[in-house]
Design a protein around this motif. Structure first.
Motif, PDB file in Angstrom:
ATOM      1  N   UNK A   1       0.842  -1.199   0.000  1.00 10.66           N
ATOM      2  CA  UNK A   1       0.000   0.000   0.000  1.00 10.66           C
ATOM      3  C   UNK A   1       0.880   1.252   0.000  1.00 10.66           C
TER       4      UNK A   1
ATOM      5  N   UNK B   1       2.070   1.995  -3.492  1.00  9.94           N
ATOM      6  CA  UNK B   1       1.007   2.532  -4.359  1.00  9.94           C
ATOM      7  C   UNK B   1       0.795   4.017  -4.075  1.00  9.94           C
ATOM      8  N   UNK B   2       0.697   4.335  -2.774  1.00  8.47           N
ATOM      9  CA  UNK B   2       0.445   5.727  -2.393  1.00  8.47           C
ATOM     10  C   UNK B   2       1.609   6.610  -2.843  1.00  8.47           C
ATOM     11  N   UNK B   3       2.838   6.095  -2.685  1.00  7.62           N
ATOM     12  CA  UNK B   3       4.004   6.877  -3.089  1.00  7.62           C
ATOM     13  C   UNK B   3       4.054   7.042  -4.607  1.00  7.62           C
ATOM     14  N   UNK B   4       3.650   6.008  -5.338  1.00  9.42           N
ATOM     15  CA  UNK B   4       3.642   6.095  -6.801  1.00  9.42           C
ATOM     16  C   UNK B   4       2.753   7.255  -7.259  1.00  9.42           C
ATOM     17  N   UNK B   5       1.591   7.413  -6.605  1.00  8.63           N
ATOM     18  CA  UNK B   5       0.695   8.516  -6.963  1.00  8.63           C
ATOM     19  C   UNK B   5       1.372   9.864  -6.745  1.00  8.63           C
ATOM     20  N   UNK B   6       2.277   9.899  -5.775  1.00 14.89           N
ATOM     21  CA  UNK B   6       2.962  11.137  -5.410  1.00 14.89           C
ATOM     22  C   UNK B   6       4.129  11.424  -6.362  1.00 14.89           C
ATOM     23  N   UNK B   7       4.769  10.355  -6.857  1.00 17.52           N
ATOM     24  CA  UNK B   7       5.950  10.524  -7.701  1.00 17.52           C
ATOM     25  C   UNK B   7       5.558  10.918  -9.129  1.00 17.52           C
ATOM     26  N   UNK B   8       4.366  10.514  -9.563  1.00 17.77           N
ATOM     27  CA  UNK B   8       3.939  10.819 -10.931  1.00 17.77           C
ATOM     28  C   UNK B   8       3.976  12.327 -11.194  1.00 17.77           C
TER      29      UNK B   8
ATOM     30  N   UNK C   1      -1.080  12.708  -0.468  1.00 22.18           N
ATOM     31  CA  UNK C   1      -1.134  11.987   0.804  1.00 22.18           C
ATOM     32  C   UNK C   1       0.181  11.308   1.167  1.00 22.18           C
TER      33      UNK C   1
ATOM     34  N   UNK D   1       4.614   9.679   4.811  1.00 18.40           N
ATOM     35  CA  UNK D   1       6.045   9.471   5.067  1.00 18.40           C
ATOM     36  C   UNK D   1       6.506  10.262   6.282  1.00 18.40           C
TER      37      UNK D   1
END
Lengths: 265, 310
Positions: B127, B130-137, B185, B190
């Motif tokens: 999880x 996934x949440x970090x991926x949304x942030x890195x995009x 988020x 983090x």
């Protein structure tokens, strides 16, 4: 315990859904705004490249590379001086740098635009990348100073006694030892410049200079028809480098990189 | 390092002596600072000062006032006070920053951090990624995803079983807020999970022995201990969200009408679509004021901690 896992899984699934749509739309030749189900076709990627994704990526790469090189080198030199030299009003200077790091770029845009009109620097990828570099410098100095502060001084003192100049100490001792910090600063600058939208949109109106973010935006609003499939493919091509970079960064810096802590087991 | 930081502290027979281990100021240091200094001066400090001037002029992008502008005093600000779109823009900026930034991201990020603390490690890692991926995009990718999601016939409207609804037309501000919360988020997650790890386990255990419930311990022990981390997190989110442009511009271009024109978007519309650079700059200055006011609130809240640190 089960409910904790279940709740976390539900939140995770909610976060995952938009990402699934993106991949689904990119691979499906009949993609729409809704989930369409799996299909395995690369035709959207070909359409994205035909719409100019390749050239836009090259422009993004240029902007990101130039601004990263400029920002990281000037910030490293300044951070070294701030860490090791006696600089008058150092505490106030650091506060000003921190304040600048928090200043919205939006405020600077119109004045920079005006200055660039007078200097004839509009529509130039190089001068556009200088603005991107400048917006990253305050934070990079702050970050690098903290990293250089942690480099032990004994080696430098020994080198100084041997008669090494400051420049040699920086190049031969401090830079190699502060390399993780320099890489973090470079990668953050690169990611920031890679995704830049507003600054290139305003400062470089030349269609052949447009970076990926502007390219996707133009493609979204072109002819009133939204081509979801090709756009999703374009977005994935454009996002892949920074995602990859983040993965390398967090894996490689493992313990030293605070961000990795959140996902570490 | 136990070095004495003030060179004057060392004395010999009452005469201050230079310490060999403390560097004296050398003019060459200025040379080291100058490349960064020139760049920041030219493209940060100078534009800031210039903005303070442009905001008081009738400067235009095109036309007669582009070259021959004149100083118009407070007229831009007078216009601003009487501009209903400006005030609704301020309101939307506050909703966007407080709703999607401070509340949604902090609450969701904290929830994820707390759940992650007690969940299975493999699930937490998945999880978290996934949440970090949304942030890195890149922001434009996030904008495109949520633009598709919020459309008539998009995934979100199908989920609420009203596929014909164009949510970007009916509840545009809500959709851009959700998109921003989705994207941001990870940052709170983090910072706050790092903060959670610094809460000493003994304190929590002691409260547990006293019979305090999980929620009591969270509210009375964990959150007070993490207060400064939460505050710093909110401050950083505010700074990051208040100047957001890309997400909203790519999703709605401030529309429909001006329903999502937060201050940076309204500034762009005035400056580069209506050619009014003077008024656009005045709006940017107002944005700084709003940001400064919000920051002052945090700094006041953090004052006890700052005093302790000194």
């Amino acid at each position: 315990m089960i409910s904790v896992n279940l709740l976390l899984a539900i939140i995770g699934a909610a976060f995952l859904l938009p990402l699934i749509w993106l991949v689904d739309a990119a691979l499906n030749p009949h993609a729409s705004a809704a989930l369409t189900g799996p299909a395995w076709s690369l035709s959207n990627f070909r359409a994205a490249l035909a719409a100019g994704a390749g050239g836009a990526i090259k422009n993004s790469l240029y902007l990101a590379m130039v601004s990263t090189i400029v920002a990281t080198s000037v910030s490293t030199i300044a951070a070294f001086a701030l860490s090791r030299h006696r600089v008058p009003f150092k505490a106030s200077l650091l506060l000003v740098i921190l304040f600048l790091a928090g200043l919205p770029v939006t405020l600077l845009l119109i004045p920079i635009f005006e200055i660039y009109v007078h200097l004839g620097w509009l529509n130039s990828p190089f001068y556009t990348s200088l603005v991107l570099a400048a917006t990253s410098v305050p934070f990079a100095i702050w970050l690098l100073k903290n990293f250089i502060d942690q480099v032990p001084r004994e080696l430098e003192e020994a080198a100084a006694i041997e008669g090494a100049s400051d420049l040699r100490i920086l190049w031969g001792i401090v830079i190699p030892l502060a390399m993780p910090g320099i890489l973090v600063a470079s990668i953050l600058t690169f990611i920031n410049s890679w995704g830049a939208f507003l600054i290139p949109l305003v400062l470089d109106a030349n269609p052949k200079d447009q970076p990926g973010a502007v390219g996707i935006f133009q493609f979204m609003s072109a002819n009133g028809v939204v081509h979801f499939g090709p756009l999703a493919a374009y977005s994935i091509i454009f996002s892949a480098p920074v995602v990859l970079m983040y993965l390398i960064c967090s894996r490689w810096l493992n313990g030293g990189f605070a961000f990795a802590g959140g996902v570490k087991g | 390092m136990t070095a004495v930081h003030d060179a004057s502290e060392l004395q010999f027979d009452g005469i201050p002596v230079d310490r060999a281990d403390i560097k004296k100021f050398k003019w060459s240091s200025i040379l080291w600072l100058s490349p960064a200094g020139i760049l920041v001066m030219a493209l940060f400090v100078l534009p800031t000062i210039y903005a303070l001037y442009i905001g008081f002029t009738n400067m235009q992008l095109l036309g007669p006032f582009a070259q021959h502008l004149s100083f118009t005093g407070l007229s831009n600000f007078d216009r601003m006070i009487h501009d209903p779109v400006f005030w609704s823009s301020v309101k939307m900026t506050l909703v966007f920053v407080i709703g999607s930034g401070i509340i949604a991201q902090t609450v969701l990020g904290f929830a994820l951090a707390l759940l992650g603390q007690r969940a299975k490690i493999s699930l937490r890692a998945t999880v978290g990624s996934i949440v970090i991926l949304a942030w890195v995009l890149p922001e434009i990718t996030v904008a495109f995803i949520w633009y598709a999601f919020g459309q008539a016939g998009g995934t979100l409207s199908e989920l609420i079983a009203r596929p014909g609804d164009d949510l970007l037309a009916t509840v545009p501000l809500l959709i851009v807020c959700v998109a921003n919360a989705w994207r941001g988020t990870a940052f709170s997650m983090l910072i706050l999970s790092a903060g959670l790890r610094n809460v000493p386990a003994e304190v929590d255990e002691a409260a547990q022995l006293e019979g305090a419930s999980y929620w009591q311990r969270l509210w009375r022990v964990t959150i007070p201990i993490m207060r400064s981390t939460i505050m710093v997190n909110m401050l950083l989110i505010t700074i990051g969200t208040i100047s957001d442009f890309t997400l909203i511009w790519a999703m709605t271009q401030g529309g429909p009408g001006n329903e999502t024109a937060i201050l940076p978007v309204y500034m762009y519309i005035q400056a580069f679509q209506f050619n009014d650079l003077g008024y656009g700059t005045a709006i940017a200055l107002a944005l700084i004021v709003v940001g400064a006011l919000l920051s002052i609130i945090y700094v006041r809240q953090l004052r006890p901690e700052l005093k302790k640190a000194q």
